[in-house]
Design a protein around this motif. Structure first.
Motif, PDB file in Angstrom:
ATOM      1  N   SER A 260       0.773  -1.168  -0.127  1.00 57.81           N
ATOM      2  CA  SER A 260       0.029   0.007   0.053  1.00 57.81           C
ATOM      3  C   SER A 260       0.983   1.198   0.115  1.00 57.81           C
ATOM      4  O   SER A 260       2.052   1.465   0.682  1.00 57.81           O
ATOM      5  CB  SER A 260      -0.951   0.071   1.333  1.00 57.81           C
ATOM      6  OG  SER A 260      -1.947   0.742   1.099  1.00 57.81           O
ATOM      7  N   GLY A 261       0.502   2.316  -0.945  1.00 62.73           N
ATOM      8  CA  GLY A 261       1.257   3.266  -0.641  1.00 62.73           C
ATOM      9  C   GLY A 261       2.381   3.409  -1.498  1.00 62.73           C
ATOM     10  O   GLY A 261       3.253   4.498  -1.770  1.00 62.73           O
TER      11      GLY A 261
ATOM     12  N   LYS B 294       1.111   2.479  -6.819  1.00 63.26           N
ATOM     13  CA  LYS B 294       0.389   1.761  -7.950  1.00 63.26           C
ATOM     14  C   LYS B 294      -0.628   2.534  -8.711  1.00 63.26           C
ATOM     15  O   LYS B 294      -0.812   2.613 -10.112  1.00 63.26           O
ATOM     16  CB  LYS B 294      -0.110   0.297  -7.452  1.00 63.26           C
ATOM     17  CG  LYS B 294       0.784  -0.526  -6.792  1.00 63.26           C
ATOM     18  CD  LYS B 294       0.146  -1.835  -6.132  1.00 63.26           C
ATOM     19  CE  LYS B 294      -1.057  -1.619  -5.150  1.00 63.26           C
ATOM     20  NZ  LYS B 294      -0.299  -0.594  -4.018  1.00 63.26           N
TER      21      LYS B 294
ATOM     22  N   THR C   9      -0.536   5.739  -8.910  1.00 61.20           N
ATOM     23  CA  THR C   9      -0.026   6.769  -9.540  1.00 61.20           C
ATOM     24  C   THR C   9       0.295   6.237 -10.861  1.00 61.20           C
ATOM     25  O   THR C   9       0.293   7.153 -11.599  1.00 61.20           O
ATOM     26  CB  THR C   9       1.267   7.149  -8.538  1.00 61.20           C
ATOM     27  OG1 THR C   9       0.816   7.694  -7.608  1.00 61.20           O
ATOM     28  CG2 THR C   9       1.787   8.457  -9.291  1.00 61.20           C
TER      29      THR C   9
HETATM   30  N1  LIG Z   1      -2.506  13.622  -5.290  1.00 60.41           N
HETATM   31  C1  LIG Z   1      -1.716  13.424  -4.599  1.00 60.41           C
HETATM   32  N2  LIG Z   1      -0.824  14.358  -4.047  1.00 60.41           N
HETATM   33  C2  LIG Z   1       0.376  13.921  -2.973  1.00 60.41           C
HETATM   34  N3  LIG Z   1       0.742  12.692  -2.887  1.00 60.41           N
HETATM   35  C3  LIG Z   1      -0.005  11.796  -3.318  1.00 60.41           C
HETATM   36  C4  LIG Z   1      -1.369  12.015  -4.188  1.00 60.41           C
HETATM   37  N4  LIG Z   1      -1.787  10.764  -4.379  1.00 60.41           N
HETATM   38  C5  LIG Z   1      -1.131   9.876  -3.833  1.00 60.41           C
HETATM   39  N5  LIG Z   1      -0.097  10.649  -3.214  1.00 60.41           N
HETATM   40  C6  LIG Z   1       0.979   9.811  -2.137  1.00 60.41           C
HETATM   41  O1  LIG Z   1       1.710   8.950  -3.361  1.00 60.41           O
HETATM   42  C7  LIG Z   1       1.967   7.736  -2.623  1.00 60.41           C
HETATM   43  C8  LIG Z   1       1.522   6.569  -3.649  1.00 60.41           C
HETATM   44  O2  LIG Z   1       0.167   6.773  -3.711  1.00 60.41           O
HETATM   45  P1  LIG Z   1      -0.699   5.730  -4.376  1.00 60.41           P
HETATM   46  O3  LIG Z   1      -2.219   6.212  -4.452  1.00 60.41           O
HETATM   47  O4  LIG Z   1      -0.182   5.745  -6.031  1.00 60.41           O
HETATM   48  O5  LIG Z   1      -0.245   4.168  -3.969  1.00 60.41           O
HETATM   49  P2  LIG Z   1      -0.871   2.987  -4.073  1.00 60.41           P
HETATM   50  O6  LIG Z   1       0.327   2.000  -4.519  1.00 60.41           O
HETATM   51  O7  LIG Z   1      -2.171   2.959  -5.176  1.00 60.41           O
HETATM   52  O8  LIG Z   1      -1.438   2.631  -2.768  1.00 60.41           O
HETATM   53  P3  LIG Z   1      -2.852   1.816  -2.170  1.00 60.41           P
HETATM   54  O9  LIG Z   1      -2.344   0.244  -2.443  1.00 60.41           O
HETATM   55  O10 LIG Z   1      -2.979   1.998  -0.919  1.00 60.41           O
HETATM   56  O11 LIG Z   1      -3.990   2.281  -2.920  1.00 60.41           O
HETATM   57  C9  LIG Z   1       1.392   7.849  -1.335  1.00 60.41           C
HETATM   58  O12 LIG Z   1       2.593   8.122  -0.211  1.00 60.41           O
HETATM   59  C10 LIG Z   1       0.639   8.675  -1.379  1.00 60.41           C
HETATM   60  O13 LIG Z   1       0.110   9.207  -0.112  1.00 60.41           O
END
Ligand SMILES: Nc1ncnc2c1ncn2[C@@H]1O[C@H](COP(=O)(O)OP(=O)(O)OP(=O)(O)O)[C@@H](O)[C@H]1O
Ligand SMILES: [Mg+2]
Length: 251
Positions: free
Chosen positions: A38-39, A42, A44
């Protein structure tokens, strides 16, 4: 179908890169799952493909064309918190991508109705999202994603809010649609078994920032049945994946 070339990305608010010189390719017709802690970034990756975020460096190509030159509606994106619009009916929700593209409203309506019918959802067309179960809502959200007409579908944890049994039947439903419609799917999940059941390949993130996906080929034929997951090679991959994901969790 899709190529990332040396993509680096950071959010403005954040001092650190979350994606660094990432390159990968997805071929037409594949079903790729992305798994990772998580985080780690992905969602992104999907936001970059949709141009909701711009890379700091590098290029993304869709069918050989840089996405910078593509107009709206080139991608079918089902975001993590899907959201059907509560005050629009199922038919109006489904037809949204067609409306955004513009065109004759009657044709838009017919096309959305046909798609709902082919998914067995026509009897819900005049209902509202609140009238549907979670599984049904996800089917409608998927219908809407398909109606973008895009060859590439990005599905961000589409089944994570569903109960276990509904989730299994939705996986089968999705595989059936994927094989009939010849789409290319990128699918984010935390569920290793789901990734194994669905995918041609699994991309595993290698930590933060994401520099490279570890690519695992799932050597099973389609159509798939659950018992195929008992194959010793698959069980080995499953154990390894769970171990890697556990290591990636930062508590
Ligand atoms: N719009 C945004 N502005 C600033 N930081 C962001 C934004 N969206 C996500 N982040 C940060 O970027 C990082 C990656 O976020 P992302 O949503 O891509 O992760 P993820 O792998 O999809 O997580 P999860 O499995 O929990 O959905 C995280 O630390 C998040 O807090
Ligand atoms: Mg996410």
């Amino acid at each position: 179908m899709l190529e990332f070339k040396n993509i680096s990305f950071k959010y403005d608010e954040d001092p650190d890169f979350i994606i660094k010189s990432l390159s990968f390719r997805v071929d037409k017709g594949e079903f790729i799952s992305i798994v990772g802690p998580s985080g780690c970034g992905k969602s992104t990756v999907f936001r970059l493909i949709c141009k909701l975020e711009r890379p700091f460096e590098g290029d993304i190509f869709l069918e050989g064309r840089n996405i910078n030159v593509l107009g709206k509606g080139y991608i079918g994106y089902m975001p993590q918190n899907d959201l059907l619009i509560p005050w629009r009916t199922i038919l109006q929700n489904s037809s949204l991508p067609l409306e955004i593209k513009g065109g004759d409203m009657k044709r838009v309506r017919n096309e959305a109705e046909e798609m709902l019918q082919s998914f067995g959802l026509e009897k819900y067309k005049d209902k509202y999202p609140r009238d549907l179960s979670g599984g049904m809502r996800q089917r409608v959200a998927f219908t809407r994603t398909l109606l973008t007409g895009s060859e590439l579908l990005l599905l961000d944890e589409p089944f994570s809010a569903l109960d276990a049994i509904t989730r299994l039947s939705m996986q089968e439903w999705l595989l059936d649609k994927w094989s009939k419609l010849n789409k290319t799917v990128l699918f984010i999940t935390h569920d290793v078994e789901e990734a194994l059941f669905l995918s041609t390949r699994i991309f595993v993130t290698d930590g933060s920032p994401i520099r490279k996906f570890k690519e695992i080929k799932v050597d099973l034929n389609y159509p798939r049945t659950r018992d195929m997951l008992d194959n010793p090679d698959i069980l080995r991959i499953k154990a390894q994946l769970i171990e890697e994901l556990k290591r990636g969790i930062r508590l």
